[in-house]
Design a protein around this motif. Sequence first.
Motif, PDB file in Angstrom:
ATOM      1  N   GLY A   9      42.916 -23.034  25.863  1.00  0.00           N
ATOM      2  CA  GLY A   9      41.935 -22.655  24.842  1.00  0.00           C
ATOM      3  C   GLY A   9      42.312 -23.226  23.488  1.00  0.00           C
ATOM      4  O   GLY A   9      41.464 -23.688  22.737  1.00  0.00           O
ATOM      5  N   LEU A  10      43.600 -23.221  23.204  1.00  0.00           N
ATOM      6  CA  LEU A  10      44.092 -23.747  21.928  1.00  0.00           C
ATOM      7  C   LEU A  10      43.726 -25.219  21.783  1.00  0.00           C
ATOM      8  O   LEU A  10      43.255 -25.664  20.754  1.00  0.00           O
ATOM      9  CB  LEU A  10      45.614 -23.588  21.844  1.00  0.00           C
ATOM     10  CG  LEU A  10      46.296 -24.351  20.707  1.00  0.00           C
ATOM     11  CD1 LEU A  10      46.092 -23.631  19.402  1.00  0.00           C
ATOM     12  CD2 LEU A  10      47.770 -24.548  20.980  1.00  0.00           C
ATOM     13  N   ILE A  11      43.931 -25.972  22.840  1.00  0.00           N
ATOM     14  CA  ILE A  11      43.768 -27.414  22.719  1.00  0.00           C
ATOM     15  C   ILE A  11      42.331 -27.849  22.942  1.00  0.00           C
ATOM     16  O   ILE A  11      41.816 -28.703  22.236  1.00  0.00           O
ATOM     17  CB  ILE A  11      44.743 -28.126  23.666  1.00  0.00           C
ATOM     18  CG1 ILE A  11      46.146 -27.938  23.090  1.00  0.00           C
ATOM     19  CG2 ILE A  11      44.409 -29.595  23.817  1.00  0.00           C
ATOM     20  CD1 ILE A  11      47.232 -28.576  23.840  1.00  0.00           C
ATOM     21  N   ALA A  52      52.265 -38.944  33.599  1.00  0.00           N
ATOM     22  CA  ALA A  52      51.102 -38.605  32.778  1.00  0.00           C
ATOM     23  C   ALA A  52      51.279 -39.105  31.354  1.00  0.00           C
ATOM     24  O   ALA A  52      52.387 -39.110  30.822  1.00  0.00           O
ATOM     25  CB  ALA A  52      50.894 -37.092  32.779  1.00  0.00           C
ATOM     26  N   GLU A  53      50.166 -39.513  30.761  1.00  0.00           N
ATOM     27  CA  GLU A  53      50.231 -40.052  29.411  1.00  0.00           C
ATOM     28  C   GLU A  53      49.090 -39.445  28.597  1.00  0.00           C
ATOM     29  O   GLU A  53      47.928 -39.484  29.020  1.00  0.00           O
ATOM     30  CB  GLU A  53      50.065 -41.573  29.491  1.00  0.00           C
ATOM     31  CG  GLU A  53      50.265 -42.285  28.201  1.00  0.00           C
ATOM     32  CD  GLU A  53      49.852 -43.750  28.301  1.00  0.00           C
ATOM     33  OE1 GLU A  53      49.523 -44.314  27.260  1.00  0.00           O
ATOM     34  OE2 GLU A  53      49.836 -44.313  29.427  1.00  0.00           O
ATOM     35  N   VAL A  54      49.425 -38.848  27.447  1.00  0.00           N
ATOM     36  CA  VAL A  54      48.388 -38.268  26.596  1.00  0.00           C
ATOM     37  C   VAL A  54      47.863 -39.357  25.673  1.00  0.00           C
ATOM     38  O   VAL A  54      48.639 -40.067  25.039  1.00  0.00           O
ATOM     39  CB  VAL A  54      48.953 -37.093  25.765  1.00  0.00           C
ATOM     40  CG1 VAL A  54      47.881 -36.522  24.854  1.00  0.00           C
ATOM     41  CG2 VAL A  54      49.507 -36.013  26.682  1.00  0.00           C
ATOM     42  N   MET A  55      46.539 -39.517  25.647  1.00  0.00           N
ATOM     43  CA  MET A  55      45.949 -40.582  24.823  1.00  0.00           C
ATOM     44  C   MET A  55      44.916 -40.014  23.868  1.00  0.00           C
ATOM     45  O   MET A  55      44.142 -39.127  24.225  1.00  0.00           O
ATOM     46  CB  MET A  55      45.233 -41.606  25.716  1.00  0.00           C
ATOM     47  CG  MET A  55      46.139 -42.449  26.564  1.00  0.00           C
ATOM     48  SD  MET A  55      45.206 -43.285  27.875  1.00  0.00           S
ATOM     49  CE  MET A  55      43.836 -43.993  27.003  1.00  0.00           C
ATOM     50  N   GLU A  56      44.905 -40.547  22.633  1.00  0.00           N
ATOM     51  CA  GLU A  56      43.858 -40.202  21.667  1.00  0.00           C
ATOM     52  C   GLU A  56      42.748 -41.227  21.840  1.00  0.00           C
ATOM     53  O   GLU A  56      43.014 -42.422  21.934  1.00  0.00           O
ATOM     54  CB  GLU A  56      44.393 -40.307  20.236  1.00  0.00           C
ATOM     55  CG  GLU A  56      45.527 -39.361  19.923  1.00  0.00           C
ATOM     56  CD  GLU A  56      45.046 -37.944  19.675  1.00  0.00           C
ATOM     57  OE1 GLU A  56      43.833 -37.780  19.378  1.00  0.00           O
ATOM     58  OE2 GLU A  56      45.852 -37.011  19.811  1.00  0.00           O
ATOM     59  N   ARG A  87      41.087 -33.540  27.794  1.00  0.00           N
ATOM     60  CA  ARG A  87      41.818 -32.394  27.290  1.00  0.00           C
ATOM     61  C   ARG A  87      41.082 -31.755  26.108  1.00  0.00           C
ATOM     62  O   ARG A  87      40.954 -30.552  26.019  1.00  0.00           O
ATOM     63  CB  ARG A  87      43.188 -32.871  26.853  1.00  0.00           C
ATOM     64  CG  ARG A  87      44.037 -31.796  26.346  1.00  0.00           C
ATOM     65  CD  ARG A  87      45.270 -32.417  25.807  1.00  0.00           C
ATOM     66  NE  ARG A  87      46.376 -32.131  26.685  1.00  0.00           N
ATOM     67  CZ  ARG A  87      47.638 -32.191  26.275  1.00  0.00           C
ATOM     68  NH1 ARG A  87      47.925 -32.583  25.073  1.00  0.00           N
ATOM     69  NH2 ARG A  87      48.604 -31.895  27.086  1.00  0.00           N
ATOM     70  N   SER A  88      40.580 -32.569  25.198  1.00  0.00           N
ATOM     71  CA  SER A  88      39.737 -32.028  24.136  1.00  0.00           C
ATOM     72  C   SER A  88      38.665 -33.046  23.834  1.00  0.00           C
ATOM     73  O   SER A  88      38.808 -34.218  24.172  1.00  0.00           O
ATOM     74  CB  SER A  88      40.555 -31.719  22.891  1.00  0.00           C
ATOM     75  OG  SER A  88      40.990 -32.919  22.302  1.00  0.00           O
ATOM     76  N   VAL A 108      42.714 -37.395  25.971  1.00  0.00           N
ATOM     77  CA  VAL A 108      42.667 -37.401  27.429  1.00  0.00           C
ATOM     78  C   VAL A 108      44.078 -37.553  27.974  1.00  0.00           C
ATOM     79  O   VAL A 108      44.968 -38.039  27.289  1.00  0.00           O
ATOM     80  CB  VAL A 108      41.777 -38.541  27.978  1.00  0.00           C
ATOM     81  CG1 VAL A 108      40.358 -38.392  27.499  1.00  0.00           C
ATOM     82  CG2 VAL A 108      42.330 -39.898  27.598  1.00  0.00           C
ATOM     83  N   VAL A 109      44.249 -37.104  29.208  1.00  0.00           N
ATOM     84  CA  VAL A 109      45.532 -37.303  29.886  1.00  0.00           C
ATOM     85  C   VAL A 109      45.282 -38.280  31.022  1.00  0.00           C
ATOM     86  O   VAL A 109      44.405 -38.066  31.853  1.00  0.00           O
ATOM     87  CB  VAL A 109      46.082 -35.975  30.448  1.00  0.00           C
ATOM     88  CG1 VAL A 109      47.447 -36.199  31.074  1.00  0.00           C
ATOM     89  CG2 VAL A 109      46.150 -34.920  29.365  1.00  0.00           C
ATOM     90  N   LYS A 110      46.039 -39.380  31.003  1.00  0.00           N
ATOM     91  CA  LYS A 110      45.891 -40.377  32.053  1.00  0.00           C
ATOM     92  C   LYS A 110      46.897 -40.058  33.153  1.00  0.00           C
ATOM     93  O   LYS A 110      48.095 -39.978  32.897  1.00  0.00           O
ATOM     94  CB  LYS A 110      46.161 -41.759  31.455  1.00  0.00           C
ATOM     95  CG  LYS A 110      45.960 -42.892  32.413  1.00  0.00           C
ATOM     96  CD  LYS A 110      45.784 -44.189  31.634  1.00  0.00           C
ATOM     97  CE  LYS A 110      46.915 -45.144  32.002  1.00  0.00           C
ATOM     98  NZ  LYS A 110      46.812 -46.388  31.214  1.00  0.00           N
ATOM     99  N   LEU A 111      46.400 -39.873  34.381  1.00  0.00           N
ATOM    100  CA  LEU A 111      47.295 -39.600  35.510  1.00  0.00           C
ATOM    101  C   LEU A 111      47.323 -40.838  36.397  1.00  0.00           C
ATOM    102  O   LEU A 111      46.282 -41.345  36.793  1.00  0.00           O
ATOM    103  CB  LEU A 111      46.780 -38.403  36.323  1.00  0.00           C
ATOM    104  CG  LEU A 111      46.655 -37.072  35.588  1.00  0.00           C
ATOM    105  CD1 LEU A 111      46.076 -36.007  36.501  1.00  0.00           C
ATOM    106  CD2 LEU A 111      48.006 -36.614  35.047  1.00  0.00           C
ATOM    107  N   PRO A 112      48.502 -41.345  36.716  1.00  0.00           N
ATOM    108  CA  PRO A 112      48.587 -42.552  37.533  1.00  0.00           C
ATOM    109  C   PRO A 112      48.047 -42.296  38.949  1.00  0.00           C
ATOM    110  O   PRO A 112      48.189 -41.195  39.475  1.00  0.00           O
ATOM    111  CB  PRO A 112      50.074 -42.875  37.561  1.00  0.00           C
ATOM    112  CG  PRO A 112      50.762 -41.617  37.168  1.00  0.00           C
ATOM    113  CD  PRO A 112      49.822 -40.831  36.327  1.00  0.00           C
TER     114      PRO A 112
END
Lengths: 817, 292
Positions: free
Chosen positions: A424-426, A494-498, A519-520, A568-572
């Motif tokens: 919820g926070l994110i 996993a890689e978090v991307m803006e 993710r958001s 977003v989170v990129k999952l291989p």
Amino acid sequence: MSELYKIAIVGSGPAGMSAAAHAAKKGLSHVLLEKTDHLSDTIFRYQKGKHVMATPSVLVLRADCQFDAGKREKILAQWNEDTRTAGVNVKFKADVKSITGEQGAFTIELTRGEPVRAENIILAIGTQGNPNLMRCDGAGLPHVQYQLDDPGEYTDEHIFVIGSGDAGIENALGLAADAGQGNTVTIVNRSADFARAKKANVDNLMATRDSGRMTIMTETTPSLVEAGWITVDTPQGSSRYKCDRIIARMGASPPRKFVEACGVAFASDSPTAFPTLTPTFESTKPGIYVIGALAGYPLIKHCMNQGFDVVEYISGTDNLEPADEPLLKDKLKGLPGQRSVAEWLEFLRSRVEILNGLSPLQMREFLLDSEVRAYSPGDAIFIRNDQGSSLFGIAEGAVAVEVDPANPRITVPIGAGSIFGEVGLISGRRRGSTIRASEPTICVEIPRMAALKLMAQVPEARDTVNRITTERQVLQIFKSGLTPEDIKDVLAGAEVMEVRPGQAIINEGDVSDDLYIIRSGSMIVEKNLGGKPVFMSYVPAGSYSGEMAMIERTPRVATVKAAIRSQVVKLPAEPFRQLLERKPELAKRMRNEMQARREVNAFIEEQKEEFGGAVDMYSSVANFLIKQGIGEATDVLLIDESLCVGCDNCERACADSHDGLSRLNREAGTTFANIHVPTSCRHCEHPHCMSDCPPNAIRRGPDGEVFISDACIGCGNCQRACPYGVIQMDKPPPPKPSLFSWMLFGAGPGPGQPDYEWRKKAAKAGGAESPKLAIKCDMCSGKAGGPACVRACPTGAAIRVSPDAFLSVARIDKGAG
Amino acid sequence: MTQVGGHTERVRQRTHEGFLRYKGFRWAQFATALCVLAIGAYFVTATRLGRPPSGNSWLGYTLGTVSAGLIVWLACLGVRKRWITDHHYSLKAWVSAHVYLGLSLVVLATLHTGFQFGWNIHTLAYVLMMLVIASGAVGIWAYATLPSQLSHNRGETTRKQMLESLEKLDQQIHDVAQPLDRHGAAIARLSIELTEIGGGFWTRLTNRHGDCANRRALEQLRALPSSASARQAEALTKIEELMQQKAEVLALARRQMQITAMLEAWLFVHIPATFALLAALTAHIISVFAYW
């Protein structure tokens, strides 16, 4: 040898000045060293007439100088007067070069004049004194400045503003605002876009450029400054321009080197770290105390209180109750355990993992923003689909997450020290599952703003939250009985991307096979049909995208791009395919969902062939709405202009349900086809208005509404921050006579917002002047019937929708109306 | 779509339908059923009695009571519209019911008369009711067709922006007119000071602005002999351009006002006739019971 002072205070801002005033009042020998020729340089350099706010309003001011919200000029005059009457010993133009020696015998070297000797030193130098400097040749020339006091001062000049933050943009806009000044203004930005600035400022900047009053140079850096000229490196090469003045606004950095040279250690190597301090503000160098912004407290009231407190500590008081003690005591009373405030602070800090990195001082401030609650076993902490964006930390006990809405007995435990509520926070979306205490539990609830601040201050906290969020989000999205152990390999890569608005994470036709979790923010899916991009679907935060290529190893079938700024989170793909092999249930579930999406796509393609017009219409309406910021809305008022008779009953109903002021302007706003987006709040997922509300008066209510509480101080920050212009500053008019006395006897102005004349007359008759406050839609919070605008529409033209419902493919059947 | 990808669902979807189609024509169906029932009862009674049942038969009293009740309830829409309460209600539902039940009165009240008309208060009440219904029918037509014209005409310009742009054009005409001689200045003043945007309701409704001061000024300007001074000539050309622009904005604003007036015009019959009807209805009921 010069006099040995008991206390030397470096910096005369609110913190230093307050310390000096208190030392003077106590009769301690002291000296206040100020680099410039006036007190409180940071506030002195605010733009003329700026309104300075006194927050947090709950905090009591304990100082020998007065301070109340007001104009910059008034506050500075008050402080000058206060320091004079207190008899402060000020030394102006005393720029400190170095500090040597030990407690009891420090020597302060100045750039000019005799060194100063003192037993104790208070560092209150703030962080603003050191603007980041231009580093190219010629940067030292006199026409390079790091400050703009009055944009009206300059006429007929060629001015270059360097920097892409709000300060730079506001300066550039100020210089270009009046065409009569004849300035030729150019703003130079090192990167391609103005990502750090407020959207309203950027929009304003673009509009000013479009009207030809300003030039914007992106991906450009200055390389040489000469008298009357500037040379810049652009992507097309180097060019030289005429330039009479350079205003460099590239941020400021805390004077860390200088502080470290004094022997003071910082909490970590992170550029955002603060000095390590004891609860009495003493640094790692005995005898040197650090207070104010340099210690991590940017608010004036905090600074002034610390100035008072630190002088008390130095003069030997050890039982001084901090100014916020009564507030914390009040907050913690009624909790089990009979702990003192200090014990509570330490208990929470040591128990909750993400709080471990906070200093006792930061912990105090943190707790002022947060709540501590005790729960009995079985108590619900939050319910699935509740609105909420706060983060919870478990200090004692454990909670159970009801992962399956159909069967509340299936739960996953979370133990002491961990956190929950992070999705919820994110994402800003509703709670995904109900969470109950499974044993007597003590939790700390951290509101979104405090949580973001914590994550910015303590890198370990940020990493922990990000790690847990990704893990839980993956578990929540894919369900199917997965455990953290199952997805360990997937998360390892996993890689978090803006993602910027409009930027694609997946391109149609590409050969790539990663899976993305939103993710958001939100994404839109487009497919090229007959040479035109056609809107296929809207993917909100908390969903995944890209599974077709991952499962079937085919090229991408559609383009997925961000509707708004998203994460977003990129999952291989490879570890995920292995996971699917191990978990046939998950594979089946994903295949089913893929099939559903494929059917939707096929439906649109088929419709496109048969009824091209309807699909084009649907696609263009969807794109229009996304452009209007609907992608970040949670609930938006739309008006179907093929039904709207323009009676303005919606506005009248709005005014009559809210103290006589309408929060909605039906006619204003944009229109496409027959869909009109009036100027009215969209209740964004991550509201821009909330980002800078000093009294924290803007909250999200239980139905998802973003509302402004009575704590509003009327500063206008939210009005400026809202990119959609839906917040107005106004004072509520006096109450009107009732509807029936108007209908039968013509008393009062009748239904709706009273006209200005009536309000003025009635306010005069009422006497007391009321302040202007921020006013916006609260979605008729607390009214059983729901939003009055929709209820009061006689023809059904006004509707409130959430974007995922409105942008659904079902609209095609109805001709996208 | 709300569950694709497993995200949690949010605010429920609100149905989007106009007042005429409200809940799948619920009130149209109800009103039709009411009419069919009334007509059926009427013919069954008529065949039994051998003559049409008049207002003083049991059927007449029933139809009369229902009709009078409906009229009073229908008139309450004016209060409901302005009475913003906190509990749940939908004005759209009220309007939908108002339209269809109002139309059903054509059948109910006509059957109530037993087709006995004369020069009396009873027939007056009937005629007034029919007038109210007829004006209401015009209203339905207006509400169903005019909004899209209104939206199409204004594009994205609001009423306030139209007025502002007129003000701005006036200011520009004023500025440009400075070098003009007395005659030229008088023409500019004519356009600036005497142009009426709207006028009375009738003017707005018909959109006839034959004596528009801006148009007259433009005509006089074009009739001026070419000026000797280059400065004057330049100013005159510019003013002509500005007045032409002003004429375009005026046309847009006036068309907007015309459509708005058309959306309102029927109410000028509907509302007063309703009050007259309520008065006549009261007289009708009192007289019926007084002369029983």
